[in-house]
Design a protein around this motif. Structure first.
Motif, short mmCIF file in Angstrom:
data_model
loop_
_atom_site.label_atom_id
_atom_site.label_comp_id
_atom_site.label_asym_id
_atom_site.label_seq_id
_atom_site.Cartn_x
_atom_site.Cartn_y
_atom_site.Cartn_z
N ALA A 3 -2.66 10.82 6.52
CA ALA A 3 -4.07 10.39 6.56
C ALA A 3 -4.94 11.43 7.25
N VAL A 4 -4.39 12.12 8.23
CA VAL A 4 -5.15 13.18 8.92
C VAL A 4 -5.34 14.36 7.98
N ASN B 163 -1.00 4.99 8.73
CA ASN B 163 -0.92 5.24 7.29
C ASN B 163 -2.16 4.80 6.51
N GLU B 164 -3.24 4.53 7.25
CA GLU B 164 -4.49 4.14 6.59
C GLU B 164 -5.57 5.14 6.97
N LEU B 165 -6.48 5.39 6.02
CA LEU B 165 -7.68 6.14 6.35
C LEU B 165 -8.86 5.32 5.86
N LEU B 166 -9.81 5.07 6.75
CA LEU B 166 -11.04 4.42 6.31
C LEU B 166 -11.94 5.51 5.75
N SER C 101 -14.04 1.78 3.01
CA SER C 101 -12.92 1.26 2.22
C SER C 101 -11.63 1.70 2.89
N ARG C 102 -10.63 0.83 2.85
CA ARG C 102 -9.34 1.15 3.48
C ARG C 102 -8.43 1.78 2.45
N VAL C 103 -8.11 3.07 2.64
CA VAL C 103 -7.25 3.79 1.70
C VAL C 103 -5.84 3.84 2.28
N LEU C 104 -4.87 3.31 1.54
CA LEU C 104 -3.47 3.36 2.00
C LEU C 104 -2.86 4.68 1.56
N MET C 105 -2.16 5.31 2.45
CA MET C 105 -1.51 6.56 2.09
C MET C 105 -0.39 6.29 1.09
N PRO D 290 2.13 8.54 -2.30
CA PRO D 290 2.74 9.82 -2.67
C PRO D 290 1.73 10.90 -3.02
N GLU D 291 0.50 10.52 -3.36
CA GLU D 291 -0.52 11.54 -3.71
C GLU D 291 -1.14 12.15 -2.46
N HIS D 292 -0.71 11.70 -1.27
CA HIS D 292 -1.25 12.26 -0.03
C HIS D 292 -0.15 13.01 0.72
N PRO D 293 -0.03 14.32 0.49
CA PRO D 293 1.07 15.07 1.10
C PRO D 293 1.03 15.00 2.62
N PRO D 294 2.20 15.01 3.26
CA PRO D 294 3.54 15.06 2.67
C PRO D 294 4.20 13.68 2.58
N TYR D 295 3.41 12.64 2.31
CA TYR D 295 3.92 11.27 2.27
C TYR D 295 5.12 11.11 1.34
N ALA D 296 5.05 11.76 0.15
CA ALA D 296 6.10 11.57 -0.85
C ALA D 296 7.48 12.01 -0.35
N HIS D 297 7.51 12.83 0.70
CA HIS D 297 8.81 13.23 1.26
C HIS D 297 9.47 12.09 2.03
N PHE D 298 8.71 11.03 2.30
CA PHE D 298 9.25 9.95 3.13
C PHE D 298 9.33 8.61 2.41
N GLN D 299 8.33 8.31 1.57
CA GLN D 299 8.29 7.01 0.92
C GLN D 299 7.83 7.18 -0.52
N PRO D 300 8.35 6.31 -1.42
CA PRO D 300 8.03 6.48 -2.84
C PRO D 300 6.73 5.81 -3.28
N GLY D 301 6.20 4.90 -2.47
CA GLY D 301 5.01 4.20 -2.92
C GLY D 301 4.06 3.91 -1.78
N ALA D 302 2.79 3.71 -2.13
CA ALA D 302 1.78 3.43 -1.10
C ALA D 302 2.09 2.11 -0.40
N GLY D 303 1.66 2.02 0.85
CA GLY D 303 1.80 0.76 1.57
C GLY D 303 3.10 0.66 2.36
N LEU D 304 4.03 1.58 2.10
CA LEU D 304 5.25 1.60 2.91
C LEU D 304 4.95 2.46 4.13
#
Ligand SMILES: NC(=O)c1ccc[n+]([C@@H]2O[C@H](COP(=O)([O-])OP(=O)(O)OC[C@H]3O[C@@H](n4cnc5c(N)ncnc54)[C@H](O)[C@@H]3O)[C@@H](O)[C@H]2O)c1
Length: 369
Positions: free
Chosen positions: A125-126, A279-282, A295-299, A301-315
């Motif tokens: 998110a940062v 894991n949220e960015l307003l 608006s509350r944006v959940l991190m 896989p499209e927010h690197p490097p999230y996809a290295h840790f979880q396969p879907g948003a909200g995890l």
């Protein structure tokens, strides 16, 4: 923090299979023998020692993690650099800007790579906020506000650990929490040019520790001794770009546990982040239908490097995952020789802000960084 670094090294390959480097945990040092032995029994080190110099001297060691109390960082980092060993150093790198400058210069001279534990930068998110700011999506930036307020030292019965003593820690909340916040501000909006700060010590004495506790240890009815550094700082900062902002840090705030926030307001939009909801960015960007507000944006896989840790948003990703990212950056640097951020240079830039805040607390005036 030694445990966290060790676990991060072990996890790099799970999350970053393409990382250029792989860590073997060769030798761990802790002056307390039982903790040194625990590094072998529990953390996966091949050997342990009670003297950190053995780690630097070991020819099998290419790189070191510096996770001891603050007063040792400079000495260990200088020894590592002199031996040509890359280092991952915890913040604050020095007890003062002068000590941090020594470390940055030594690393530069020796040509070793560094990474510094400003781990919150690594949160997806940062990183997303930084991209929104630098892409111009928010328009020209007008305001910045940030807080790092925690309660780990809010209980006056909390033991007088090394964090509260000048010789061991240097600054108090400035080095401990404000260092993160100063780095974050400069990461997002560039160099801070001047500051004015109110610097306060709210809890002025604490019980002497009974044994080898951590800073979370509580001592009932122990003998009291003075706290030697500040616990709360409120500052106004002015960036070189002309933007002004506020940054506050405290370790004695009852209520928030790790409320680490920033809000960046541009002419057209804004972003707001709180580590307690890592894991949220307003995001506020004006909508064509006229709707306004965040608006509350959940991190995801499209927010690197999230996809290295979880396969879907909200995890959820967690704090320790940020250290795995930091470890992977360090190992990449050690192998490919490319210095990444934040290294010792960025630590020095943050330390200069902290020093100006401390000076301002004493002078009551604006201080140049
Ligand atoms: N990046 C972050 O988010 C973060 C979080 C916590 C701590 N830190 C930093 O990590 C560092 C360590 O903090 P901590 O909370 O782990 O402290 P701690 O007091 O829990 O652990 C310090 C360890 O160092 C050992 N030690 C002390 N003197 C030593 C010596 N001469 N030789 C070898 N070992 C020695 C102690 O026995 C202890 O095991 C600090 O600089 C702190 O600011 C960073």
């Amino acid at each position: 923090m030694g445990r966290v670094h060790s676990s991060a090294y072990r996890r790099v390959r799970d999350h970053f299979p393409d990382c250029a480097g792989e860590a073997r945990l060769v030798v761990a040092a802790d002056e307390t023998e039982a903790r040194a032995q625990a590094a072998v029994d529990q953390l996966g080190f091949a050997r342990a020692t009670t003297d950190w110099r053995d780690v630097i001297a070991d020819p099998a060691v290419d790189a070191v993690s510096i996770t001891a109390p603050n007063h040792l960082h400079r000495e260990v980092a200088l020894a590592a650099a002199a031996a040509g060993k890359h280092f991952w150093c915890e913040k604050p790198v020095g007890r003062s800007a002068a000590e941090t400058a020594d470390v940055a210069a030594a690393a530069e001279r020796a040509g070793v790579r560094t990474i510094v534990g400003f781990n919150y930068r690594q949160a997806p998110a940062v990183q997303h906020a930084a991209r929104l700011i630098s892409s111009g999506a928010l328009g020209p930036i007008r305001q910045y506000r940030s807080q790092f307020v925690a309660g780990y030292a809010a209980n006056p019965q909390g033991a007088l650990s090394w964090r509260f003593l000048r010789a061991a820690a240097g600054q108090g909340v400035l080095g401990d929490l404000m260092s993160h916040a100063a780095d974050m501000a400069q990461f997002l909006l560039g160099p801070i040019e001047r500051v004015v700060a109110h610097v306060e010590t709210t809890v002025t004495e604490r019980p002497l520790p009974g044994g080898e506790g951590t800073h979370f240890a509580v001592v009932e009815g122990g003998q009291l001794a003075p706290v030697e550094n500040e616990d709360t700082v409120r500052s106004v900062v002015r960036f070189e770009s002309g933007i002004a902002g506020t940054i506050e840090a405290s370790r004695v705030t009852v209520g928030p546990q790790a409320r680490y926030t920033f809000e960046v307001n541009g002419e057209r939009g804004a972003v707001s982040w709180d580590f307690e909801r890592m894991n949220e960015l307003l995001v506020y960007l004006p909508l064509e239908n006229g709707d306004s507000g965040y608006s509350r944006v959940l991190m995801g896989p499209e927010h690197p490097p999230y996809a290295h840790f979880q396969p879907g948003a909200g995890l959820a990703m967690g704090y320790d995952d940020l250290k795995v990212i930091e470890a992977s950056l360090f190992l990449d640097s050690v192998v490919d020789g490319v210095q990444r951020e934040p290294g010792a240079r960025e630590a020095l830039a943050a330390a200069r802000v902290l020093e100006a805040m401390e000076n301002s607390g004493a002078s009551g005036a604006w201080e140049l960084v």
